[in-house]
Enzyme design. Structure first.
Site, PDB file in Angstrom:
ATOM      1  N   HIS A   1       0.858  -1.309   0.004  1.00 31.63           N
ATOM      2  CA  HIS A   1       0.063   0.058   0.012  1.00 31.63           C
ATOM      3  C   HIS A   1       1.012   1.228  -0.017  1.00 31.63           C
ATOM      4  O   HIS A   1       1.632   1.458   0.917  1.00 31.63           O
ATOM      5  CB  HIS A   1      -0.830   0.015   1.131  1.00 31.63           C
TER       6      HIS A   1
ATOM      7  N   HIS B   1       3.300  -3.544   6.331  1.00 32.38           N
ATOM      8  CA  HIS B   1       2.210  -2.698   6.069  1.00 32.38           C
ATOM      9  C   HIS B   1       2.319  -1.565   7.249  1.00 32.38           C
ATOM     10  O   HIS B   1       3.172  -1.520   8.087  1.00 32.38           O
ATOM     11  CB  HIS B   1       0.810  -3.356   6.257  1.00 32.38           C
TER      12      HIS B   1
ATOM     13  N   GLU C   1       2.125  -5.202  10.751  1.00 39.23           N
ATOM     14  CA  GLU C   1       1.597  -3.994  10.595  1.00 39.23           C
ATOM     15  C   GLU C   1       2.515  -3.274  11.665  1.00 39.23           C
ATOM     16  O   GLU C   1       2.593  -3.598  12.949  1.00 39.23           O
ATOM     17  CB  GLU C   1       0.407  -3.857  11.089  1.00 39.23           C
TER      18      GLU C   1
END
Length: 443
Positions: free
Chosen positions: A83, A190, A281
């Site tokens: 992303h 991420h 994350e």
């Protein structure tokens, strides 16, 4: 003596220290090319494809044989910036590259890791998205998607339901890349939370969704891998570092339990590429301020190194026929943890199975023959940067050099769609039962 040390210092490769800033495509390419040039004996820089806008998808390989696979040396990878607006992982991987190449020959742990592992590092899977970000932001930014406005972590084939989306150039490049290497372990980086998430991200009742989770046959290994990373990150292992609605258990969480998603990359890796992958994350803010980058590196450096080392747990070896010829494409799996897309030997007859300490029965399946069983015991203390080595010699006397193509393919369809029954791994634990009950009562 001082003169000798001076000359030795002049002969060693030198790369200018990497600043703690956000490196855009040109800066990142310059750094990677500089590393590849100055540390050419242990690195190999190549592009696995291009983004929608034609930017290279760079991968830097670190290892004693960086340009090709060597038998017995497992393949590991990190992928970040899937992303485009989730930027911390991109910078961490650049600093990891710098740390690896500058520590080689000086730090025994890093030197042994490079000796025994082929490490593939992709700092950005979505360079177009990163370049589209206009300013740092903790939350949603238009740079999340690629230039065709697709979420790349929803763009892979799905094993649980049809995912009839247009495959994007970045996704196709990664899928082809996975077919060219025998990847064993991986993580994708991420941002927007602080937790280590493990497969499955999607699921069906047969994988435990009736109990608000979806577990693989290797759930014990995945929980161990996620815990290995989270436990060494001082902020990730906190009970609720981002003050989210859903707390994780010691910094780890099952992907489906967190939130289901279709077409995720970690599920694709595990099912179709025989590669164990988790999702990391790494920051509550997706794109935090530049001055916070040093603290992210300090919090993640030990975790990044320790996680790579886990590619050496379990058992590895080659499968041979009675003449000692390596056998490609034969199924090699642990008897009680079969994969819906069976794991097979590579073109060198190699297999790699990530397993925790204990006793197992390895089952080798060749068409037209009864399964060949081999017992192994994984010691409680792993060997020095090596899984337990166990070569398997099949006793079959006839020719085994041709395996029908029908036995090799694993179709890109929802393989779990019609699967019935429950494995022991999908039965509810007390922890998940209590968490599920809590959310039913108080949501």
């Amino acid at each position: 003596m001082d003169c000798a040390r001076l000359w030795l210092g002049l002969l060693l490769p030198v790369v200018a220290a990497l600043d703690f800033i956000y490196h855009h495509q040109g800066q990142m390419e310059a750094f990677l090319k500089n590393v590849a040039q100055n540390y050419s004996s242990v690195t190999h820089l190549h592009s696995i494809g291009k983004s929608v806008k034609g930017r290279n998808l760079w991968v830097l390989v670190v290892g004693r044989s960086p340009k090709e696979h060597r038998i017995g040396i497992p393949e590991f990878k990190y992928v970040a910036n899937m992303h485009g607006d989730e930027s911390v992982g991109r910078e961490l991987l650049l600093h990891l590259i710098e740390y690896l190449v500058t520590s080689d020959g000086k730090d025994p742990e890093i030197t042994n890791l490079i000796n025994s592992t082929r490490i593939h590092i992709m700092p950005s899977m979505n360079p177009d998205g990163f370049e589209a970000v206009q300013k740092p932001d903790c939350f949603y930014n238009k740079g999340r998607h690629n230039s065709n406005y697709y979420d790349l972590n929803r763009n892979f084939p799905d094993a649980f339901e049809f995912n009839n989306v247009s495959r994007q150039p970045e996704t196709v490049a990664v899928m082809k890349w996975l077919n060219t290497e025998t990847f064993v372990l991986s993580a994708n980086l991420h941002g927007g939370a602080l937790v280590a998430s493990y497969p499955f991200d999607n699921g069906v009742p047969a994988t435990g969704t009736l109990y608000s989770r979806s577990l693989t046959p290797d759930d014990d290994v995945f929980q161990y891998l996620a815990h290995t990373y989270a436990s060494r990150n001082p902020t990730m292992k906190e009970r609720n570092p981002c003050k989210a609605k859903l707390e994780s258990q010691s910094g780890i969480i099952n992907g489906y339990f967190w939130y289901p998603l279709r077409g995720g990359m970690q599920d694709y890796n595990y099912i179709w590429a025989q590669c164990f992958e988790i999702t990391l994350e790494l920051s509550c803010c997706k794109y935090p301020r530049t001055e916070m980058l040093p603290s992210f590196w300090n919090n993640n450096k030990d975790s990044l190194i320790e996680y790579i080392k886990q590619v050496h747990i379990g058992v590895k070896g080659q499968v041979f026929d009675h003449n000692g010829t390596p056998l490609p494409n034969v199924i090699v799996e642990v008897q009680d943890r079969k994969h819906i897309c069976p794991y097979r030997t590579n073109k060198f007859g190699e297999y790699y199975l990530l397993l925790l300490p204990g006793s197992y029965v390895i089952e080798v399946i060749v068409p037209g023959h009864d399964p060949h069983l081999t017992k192994v015991t994984i010691p409680s203390k792993s060997q020095n940067f090596s899984a337990l080595k166990k070569d398997i010699l099949l006793p079959f006397r006839e020719q085994l050099d041709h395996i029908p193509e029908s036995h090799l393919s694993c179709p890109m369809i929802p393989l779990y769609k019609d699967l019935q029954g429950h494995s022991a791994a999908t039965k509810p634990s007390l922890f998940l039962f209590l968490v599920t009950l809590f959310h039913i009562l108080f949501k």
